[in-house]
Design an enzyme around this catalytic site. Sequence first.
Site, PDB file in Angstrom:
ATOM      1  N   GLU A 329       0.648  -1.807  -0.061  1.00 22.49           N
ATOM      2  CA  GLU A 329      -0.123  -0.016   0.308  1.00 22.49           C
ATOM      3  C   GLU A 329       0.401   1.349   0.092  1.00 22.49           C
ATOM      4  OE1 GLU A 329      -2.486   2.156  -0.905  1.00 22.49           O
ATOM      5  OE2 GLU A 329      -3.620   0.267   0.391  1.00 22.49           O
ATOM      6  N   ASP A 333       1.287   3.876  -3.163  1.00 18.56           N
ATOM      7  CA  ASP A 333       0.722   5.786  -3.263  1.00 18.56           C
ATOM      8  C   ASP A 333       1.817   6.435  -3.088  1.00 18.56           C
ATOM      9  OD1 ASP A 333      -1.981   4.023  -1.969  1.00 18.56           O
ATOM     10  OD2 ASP A 333      -1.576   4.471  -0.151  1.00 18.56           O
ATOM     11  N   SER A 582      -7.178   1.458  -3.889  1.00 20.44           N
ATOM     12  CA  SER A 582      -5.613   2.375  -3.097  1.00 20.44           C
ATOM     13  C   SER A 582      -5.151   3.231  -5.012  1.00 20.44           C
ATOM     14  CB  SER A 582      -4.719   1.049  -3.034  1.00 20.44           C
ATOM     15  OG  SER A 582      -6.344   0.647  -1.959  1.00 20.44           O
TER      16      SER A 582
END
Length: 665
Positions: A329, A333, A582
């Site tokens: 994640e 990001d 995401s």
Amino acid sequence: MVTAAAAAFATTSTALPTFAKHVVHEKRSETSSWSQIQGSKPDGRITLPVRIGLTESNLDRGDSILMEVSDPASEKYGKHLTAEEVMRYPSPANTTTELTSKQIIELFAPQPESIDAVLSWLVSSGIESSRISLSRGRNWLNINASIAEVEALLKTEYRLYEHTTGQKHIACEEYSVPQEISEHIDIIMPTIHFDTKIVGDPEQRKRKRDAAFKPGNSDNNGWLPKKGPTILGPGAAPDVAPEPFALTTCNSMITPDCLRALYNFTNGTLGVSSYGIVEYTPQAYLQTDLNLFYSNLARQIPSGTAPILDSIDGGVDQTSTQNFNDNGESDLDLQYAIALVYPQMVTLYQTGDLVEGASFNNFLDALDSSYCTSGGGDNPTYDATYPDPNSGGYKSRDCGKYTAASVISTSYGSNEADLSAAYEIRQCNEYMKLGMQGVTILYSSGDNGVAGNGAQCCTKAKCAGGTYNSGTTGTFNPSFPGTCPYVTSVGATQIVPGASVTAPEEACETVIYSGGGFSNVFAMPSYQSSAVNTYFTNHKPSYTATQYNNSQTVRGYPDVSANGANYAVAVDGSISLVYGTSASSPTFGSVITLINEQRVNSGKSAVGFINPTLYANPTILNDITSGGNQGCGTAGFTAVTGWDPVTGLGTPNYGKMLPVFMALP
């Protein structure tokens, strides 16, 4: 501290009113994870830390102020709160005046009559004024009282409940308050919310924290990205030559250049705004992964470039565990946020220590000290407790420690039905306050279509009771915070297989499905009503009220979308394909940041809450008209012309968005 009002009650007890009729204030419907221990009754002498959340005032004015500074048709567009400016408190007739941070707190603090009414009730019920304190934000009254006292006060009975993990809590089925003060009280804890723990052994407590929803917990968060094949480095197929990172291969792997081509923008050139990415420990990035990404996909960025770390409640970029679940994640990001807005620096809000982790409320506490009251404003069932009493835990609490970035993207979420409506409304109002200050808040909409975390669906209409099944049937399961009308919810699209990067996209149906649907908690906001009404007029789904909230009066989500499939991401020393909303949220946030750069460079404010402008100008987005978001044993909703509960208004088109936002004050 003891308030002056409370002290006054102590000396005027003979004049205290009596309260006759009580009404039920909150009642548990049912829950699947907790069961009452038969025959259990906690000792009435046990002390409970009782927190009474007072009804905030002027929330209707808050919505009006937010719309005035966010509506493109308003003369007050862009006149957000400025912390440095000292101005008089706005009168009801002057809600268009800019507000300072202190005035924001004052504006929403409960009215004095609410505080006095609840204090009067407590003192007349035998709670000495010396035991009553008022939080700094004036929105929580706090007392320590025995279980017997609280039972008499709230006309209830406490019992012991056990979670499926073995953790025990004290709670009740319902509680009542005097009818004449019900309007002054928002919520009382601990009551139905399972927030007072019977402390067990440390390992059992750790298991409980892990089982409760925490954004960074990879075991229970369906929002975390999904890993596809490794295409370069250790783990890649040895007999398959890697495809080049080029615009001709965007239909099989997305790169920063693919996104620039898709959404009509170029490399950034400025660094005059701010962009924040929120991560929750143990999720963490690896600098070696960032460097690997730069060397292959963002060569304009020097090796070693890292985000600015704003550590919240002991948040740490941990490296003790290195795997996709803990690094995927954050790597995703940050790699794409940094690459798309460079040379603008990106701020990392790393939230929670390695023991407790953290929640959205813990993050919000760090931006707004008034949200971080003495009672916490936080619910220990959902939120981490700081200072962390556990061994190795963070021994402080970060309240109002940081200034919010102009754009904040979060790629985590929960089911709306996992949380109480009161909890969600209070948090949603905090996003409203951030919007008033000129902050754009984006949340990914989820990866399971109309289903929720873990692809689960609800067993009852409107998800009453919060009970779930395996996801092959049942009621659609909307997400939160994406259903909050004061955030921008971002769904997912994909390049049509085999198509070029310039061809229209479709709703994502590769590995993940764009989260979308209709809230069971929040009413339809005014800025969205025309678009959603048009959707129902022209494309009303055939599903019944058993499957989703078809009242046509509630918030629909997502608002917008961006590509969410086949992202090339460096994770743990290799480049792999990654999927999820995401990816969509930080991509959309990057486009908004680039727009802010141009506005700030021209002496204008950041865009702030963007939804009213987007809904008023839908043609500045790329409308997505094919694909769906299946789930719960159905095909879900379908992307159609105009807004839809799959891809919202569509994907960004920077070339069309920039002139519209630049033309605003």
